[in-house]
Design a protein around this motif. Structure first.
Motif, short mmCIF file in Angstrom:
data_model
loop_
_atom_site.label_atom_id
_atom_site.label_comp_id
_atom_site.label_asym_id
_atom_site.label_seq_id
_atom_site.Cartn_x
_atom_site.Cartn_y
_atom_site.Cartn_z
N UNK A 83 64.23 3.83 -15.76
CA UNK A 83 64.40 5.12 -15.08
C UNK A 83 64.71 4.96 -13.60
N UNK A 84 64.12 3.92 -12.99
CA UNK A 84 64.45 3.69 -11.58
C UNK A 84 65.95 3.39 -11.46
N UNK B 127 55.08 -3.81 -14.79
CA UNK B 127 55.81 -2.55 -14.97
C UNK B 127 56.12 -2.28 -16.43
N UNK B 128 55.93 -1.07 -16.87
CA UNK B 128 56.41 -0.74 -18.21
C UNK B 128 57.95 -0.76 -18.20
N UNK C 280 60.17 1.11 -19.41
CA UNK C 280 60.92 2.35 -19.14
C UNK C 280 60.94 2.69 -17.66
N UNK C 281 59.92 2.23 -16.91
CA UNK C 281 59.92 2.50 -15.47
C UNK C 281 61.15 1.85 -14.82
N UNK D 95 62.66 -0.20 -26.52
CA UNK D 95 62.32 0.78 -25.49
C UNK D 95 63.56 1.14 -24.67
N UNK E 273 65.86 3.56 -26.19
CA UNK E 273 65.38 4.94 -26.12
C UNK E 273 65.63 5.53 -24.74
N UNK E 274 65.41 4.70 -23.69
CA UNK E 274 65.61 5.20 -22.33
C UNK E 274 67.06 5.64 -22.14
#
Lengths: 268, 329, 524
Positions: B160-161, B153-154, B156-157, B267, B270-271
């Motif tokens: 965001x989840x 998984x990246x 950010x995924x 990362x 940023x999210x």
């Protein structure tokens, strides 16, 4: 179980490649044209809804897939060629070649890749060429680091000494003695690095230093649609899940390969 | 007990000297690469500042002002001499001293990373050890499956989840770290919760996998088999015979986990729009504020190299082979 | 029987295929029970089964193992651990790997005393010291303070025997305890084992692939092959009148004591004068004066670290030469292989110790042997095919192996391929570096016979490097004994074996195990 995962991975990866290749045929809309109402929900506007400008998400994902896969594969091919050639050379020549290359690789690797890329891209400016070159240089160090000890182990084998006693030339060593024996590790590493390159380019684009708008790869699509999530839309998750699908399928294939050839897992 | 004599300490000192020197060389090389890279690549600070449409005269004038017309090596030495004193120059975007912009952001990032490490390390290392001890059990398989999932998984995924589930749907936490940075512990927990959970989820997979491999390697040794043949209990074999030998590996893995954590932080910041060093760096890249980018890059490199050095050093400290000279009296 | 310590009845263990089939044996107090077998015979699986342990992937199909009155496979895990702690000890082949690198030797040796009896530290130190003294370890008072990596292999092996004695076991299992040791160290360890078993009256199992060692130590002997018992009996009976062909062959390979070869004089083909060589500026071998007589077999013998392999590699051009001269047919031989002309490289061929490493696993046999044909002789196509078939016949291998990969061949077959590859260059001198030491005894014998036959049909000169002085007796024309980088004695074989001039040569001869009755007793 592993075999099932492997077949599933092959099917998924093949489907993704086909989708990327035939994106213009499959995509119902042009990727950069506003065709729906802004933030249209799935069903209301296209298969996966629309983004803030009313562009069709499904079509943009198909075209984004082209960028993500295209860049990752190009980077991996360039990086493997550079990294592996230098690794073989260092293992075979030893001495100063080995020391200098080792030092250089250590130095590059002593900075986290994403930080290095940010610095370089900040200065060089972001374009497809600088992006791919930067990633390829950084990735080649990982190929180097994995393949040099593998090559050095092979060079230390008695059968290489037999070739030396015979008086073979450099070409024979590299092509006939080292490469065939390094091939399984190299192929496995190539797979691992593709999946890493996918995450890498997605991360860079997500941070805004990857593929530039209006074009977007999968990471860029997540960035574009990031704000939608706070209002309860799932649209940024679709391209992100697509990234995970690529890496999962590549990892599934690599995993099967590593198991089959019982290669020592050398995680980068 | 026999106290280590001066002579016996020498492997340790050799290590510190040699690794210290090589770390410093790496750092020097890195700064030079970054600096020369910035100078050689198309575009420079002046064109970055003035944009694409600047006249050649204006560019030349600005270059003179910034000292960009001087030889490369001289500029590097000048920059380096200032950098070691903590002076990274002036931010091109804000006009403030880079160090002044940097420090609060660095503090925020270190806070995020260290809280994440406090949760991540026990979970991941403990999970890895347990998975190795109960190899092929349902627990081991489950961990194998989840780590395969999370490795793919990246970052950010995951972020965001979590935002979707816990911020948007449940409304337990803010989706962005925009709340003012005061208001006591409760406010901090509120802000840090989701970024920390994201970092733990992202980081654990790799660490757990490495720990498991390290323990399995020790459990497969002849001396563990020997202990079994001697009739030592399973519990004692794991605690007394296997774990101490895996200790150096576990220490290295832990420290490298923290080093990677700092990268994931970029990362995740940023999210969540978390005001840390990573966000500062990424934002500065988009303004092409090169002095800040350079300083951030150097700082990240310094932390990363320092962590690697620490990992090697600790691994050596707990290994009798390294600690004790090959032949005693 | 009251006296029986260990009894195994009808034991069958399978992994995917059967590993042990219907094994039965009994070990009595005060006796050493020998188990001999080649690689793949199931020796280690049997050793593990004696302590009730099965390796991962193995399972017991049938049979019973009774140790000190308890049926091991019927016990609970806790009971089994207790039996292992109290009744039995195990001495592994590689002491270096079997000691935990994290702890001091003393603590490991006395671990069971602390666990079972709660013996306090000071007392355990005394116990360890006593054992170290019994096993003739240097500085027994402080030996226990060392870590495993701080002592030599022979000392570590003795420390492991000390560890085996700490719980005063009824049975000690020795699993190839001397295989990794030099002959002189091996003799010391053999003496110790004999003394301990006699003094303590415990039972012992001694597992080995070396018939001479087992024959000297064991009171009774079991021959194991492919997981089955070939025969069991008193050692003397088995040695003097073996019932089975396999046992007969094993004994014959060890006992054929043809007198040393008498060599007629001959011109030297390679001559070394005051030769010195080594790695990185250090001369590992020095003051070497050696003549390889044309058509003769010259054996270079020495213990590990004596420099015999360095010398062989220096002649082959793989090691830096530091001084002296080397001549080939009276003309100077360039020190580095890279500076030797193709013709010189062709005429001098080198065969490595481990055929596994000397054959490229990704090249078929045809390619491995065919390359020197093409490279040196320019032989290709149908002519090459003809030569390949001839070479395979010469090394007594079927022609259809040409299309196989090395991975699918046995150790003996691989070494024959290596010999064929060397012969493909049509050489005058063959340097054989321990070419048989990785092979099972019968295979070793057949490879040596092959080399001897090859020498009868073509003009070959052999330099044969080995650690086994006993092996050279039957075929060496000249023997050079090396110690610490120097040749201490170089003479015709007949003289070396009949009247060795140097003390070190005598020590080596003395320590090399022989099958003769009373050999061990004479050395206790």
């Amino acid at each position: 179980m592993r075999r099932f995962g492997f077949l599933l991975s092959v099917a998924a990866f093949a489907a993704l490649i086909l989708a990327a290749l035939f994106a213009p045929v499959i995509a119902p809309f042009l990727p950069n044209e506003p065709v729906h109402a802004p933030y249209a929900t799935p069903g209301e506007g296209g298969l996966l809804g629309a983004d803030s400008l009313g562009r069709d998400m499904f079509s943009r994902i198909l075209f984004g897939l082209r960028y993500t896969l295209g860049i990752s594969l190009t980077v991996s091919v360039l990086a493997s060629f550079t990294g592996v050639s230098l690794a073989f050379l260092a293992a075979f020549r030893r001495g100063w070649t080995d020391i200098l290359l080792g030092r250089l690789v250590d130095a590059i690797m002593s900075v986290p890749q994403i930080i290095f890329a940010l610095v370089v891209l900040a200065v060089a400016g972001v374009s497809l060429v600088t992006l791919i070159m930067t990633m390829a240089v950084l990735e080649s160090t990982l190929f180097y680091r994995v393949m040099r000890p593998v090559a050095a182990d092979i060079v230390a084998m008695d059968y290489v000494e037999v070739a030396r006693l015979r008086g073979e030339g450099l070409g024979w060593y590299l092509r006939r003695e080292i490469l065939p024996n390094a091939a399984p590790t190299l192929i496995a590493e190539f797979g691992i690095r593709i999946s890493y390159a996918v995450l890498f380019i997605s991360g860079l684009s997500f941070l805004g230093v990857g593929v530039q708008p209006p074009a977007a790869d999968l990471g860029g699509l997540v960035r574009e649609n990031a704000l939608a999530i706070s209002v309860g839309q799932l649209s940024p998750l679709a391209p992100a899940a697509c990234i995970a699908l690529i890496t999962l399928s590549v990892n599934g294939i690599v995993d099967w390969f590593i198991h089959k050839y019982s290669i020592r897992a050398e995680l980068g | 007990m026999n106290l280590p004599s001066r002579k016996q300490l020498s492997p340790m000192r050799d290590f510190i000297v040699s690794r210290g020197v090589s770390g410093a060389v790496s750092l020097l090389l890195v700064t030079f690469l970054v600096f020369v890279g910035t100078a050689l690549l198309p575009g420079d600070t002046a064109s970055a500042l003035l944009g694409q449409n600047a006249t050649p005269e204006a560019l030349a004038a600005l270059r003179r002002d910034l000292g960009l017309d001087q030889p490369l090596l001289l500029r590097y030495l000048g920059w380096f001499a200032h950098a070691v004193r903590g002076d990274f120059g002036t931010s091109l975007a804000s006009g403030r001293a880079v160090s002044e912009v940097l420090l609060p952001r660095l503090g925020n990032s270190l806070l995020l990373a260290s809280v994440a490490a406090v949760f991540l390390l026990p979970v991941a290392v403990g999970g890895g050890i347990a998975a190795a001890i109960w190899q092929d059990s349902w627990f081991d398989r489950l961990l194998g499956f989840t780590s395969m999932l999370f490795l793919a998984m990246p970052a950010f995924l995951v972020g965001y989840i979590l935002i979707y589930v816990f911020a948007v749907r449940m409304g337990w936490f803010p989706s962005m770290s925009v709340a003012p940075f005061f208001g006591g512990a409760a406010a901090w927990i509120n802000i840090l919760a989701l970024p920390v959970i994201s970092l733990v989820i992202i980081g654990q997979a790799h660490t757990m996998k490495l720990t498991r491999t390290a323990i399995l390697a020790v459990l497969a040794t002849d001396y563990v088999l020997m202990a079994e043949v001697k009739g030592i209990s399973r519990r004692r074999i794991i605690l007394r015979h296997a774990l101490p030998n895996a200790l150096s590996a576990i220490l290295s893995i832990s420290i490298l986990t923290v080093a990677y954590l700092i990268v994931d932080v970029v990362v995740i910041e940023m999210v969540f729009s978390y005001p840390g060093l990573g966000k500062l760096m990424v934002d500065s890249v988009s303004y092409r504020d090169l002095t800040v980018v350079q300083a951030c890059g150097l700082l990240f490199a310094l932390i990363f190299i320092g962590m690697n050095f620490l990992a090697d050093f600790l691994a050596l400290l707990v290994n009798p082979r390294q600690r004790e000279p090959a032949r005693g009296a | 029987m009251e006296n029986t310590v260990l009894s195994i009845e009808g034991l069958c263990i399978n992994a995917r295929a059967p590993i042990l089939q219907d094994i039965s044996l009994q070990v009595r107090r005060g006796e050493i029970f020998g188990v001999i077998g080649e690689s793949g015979a199931g020796k280690s699986t049997l050793a593990m089964a004696m302590v009730g342990l099965l390796r991962a992937g193995c399972h017991r199909v049938a049979g019973k193992v009774t140790l000190a009155g308890q049926s091991l496979f019927d016990l609970s895990q806790l009971q089994l651990e207790q039996v292992r702690r109290r009744k039995v000890s195990y001495v592994a082949q590689s002491a270096a790997a079997a000691f935990n690198p994290f702890y001091r030797l003393g603590d490991q040796v006395t671990e069971l005393a602390a666990l079972e009896l709660g013996t306090p530290l000071a007392e355990r130190r005394k116990m360890a010291e006593g054992l170290f003294r019994e096993l003739q370890l240097p500085n027994p008072e402080t030996f226990g303070m060392r870590y495993p990596h701080q002592v030599s292999g022979g000392q570590l092996q003795r420390a492991m025997i000390a560890m085996a004695l700490i719980n005063d076991p009824d049975l000690i299992i020795f699993d190839e305890p001397t295989t990794a040791l030099d002959v002189t160290t091996q003799l010391e360890v053999m003496r110790l084992i004999r003394k301990i078993v006699t003094a303590r009256g415990c039972g012992a199992v001694y597992i080995s692939h070396d018939l001479a060692v087992v024959a000297q130590l064991a009171d009774r002997l079991m021959v194991l092959r492919h997981g089955k018992v070939v025969e069991t009996g008193a050692t003397r009976d088995l040695m003097e009148s073996p019932a089975q062909d396999y046992t007969r062959a094993l004994v014959a390979a060890k006992t054929t004591t043809s007198p040393p070869v008498h060599a007629e004089t001959s011109v030297p083909i390679i001559a070394l004068r005051d030769f010195a060589a080594g790695y990185g500026g250090v001369s590992t071998v020095r003051d070497i004066n050696l003549d390889l007589s044309a058509g003769h077999i010259t054996c270079l013998v020495g213990e590990s670290g004596s420099g015999k392999t360095t010398l062989a590699r220096a002649i082959a051009g793989l090691v830096d030469v530091h001084g002296g001269t080397a001549t080939f047919h009276g003309k100077p031989l360039a020190p580095r292989i890279e500076s030797r002309p193709r013709e010189a490289r062709r005429r001098l061929q080198y065969i490595h110790q481990l055929p596994d490493l000397a054959l490229n696993p990704r090249q078929k046999v045809r390619e491995a042997i065919g390359r020197p044909l093409a490279f040196f002789g320019g032989v290709t196509g149908a002519a090459a095919e003809e030569r390949l078939r001839m070479l395979m016949r010469d090394v007594e291998l079927p022609e259809d192996l040409l299309d196989r990969s090395p991975g699918s061949l046995s150790g003996g077959q691989k070494q024959r391929i290596c010999i064929a590859r060397a012969l493909a260059a049509d050489p005058e001198v063959l340097i054989c570096d321990e070419v048989t030491s990785a092979l099972d005894p019968l295979v070793e014998e057949s490879v040596i016979q092959l080399l001897l036959r090859l020498m009868q049909t073509r003009p070959l000169t052999l330099l044969f490097i080995t650690h086994n002085l006993g092996l050279t007796r039957r075929f060496a024309h000249e023997v050079a004994v090396m110690q610490a980088g120097r040749i201490v004695e170089f003479a015709p074989a007949a003289q070396i074996f009949a009247a060795p001039q140097q003390a070190y040569t005598r020590t080596l001869l003395e320590a090399t195990p022989m099958m003769a009755r009373g050999w061990m007793e004479a050395r206790l």
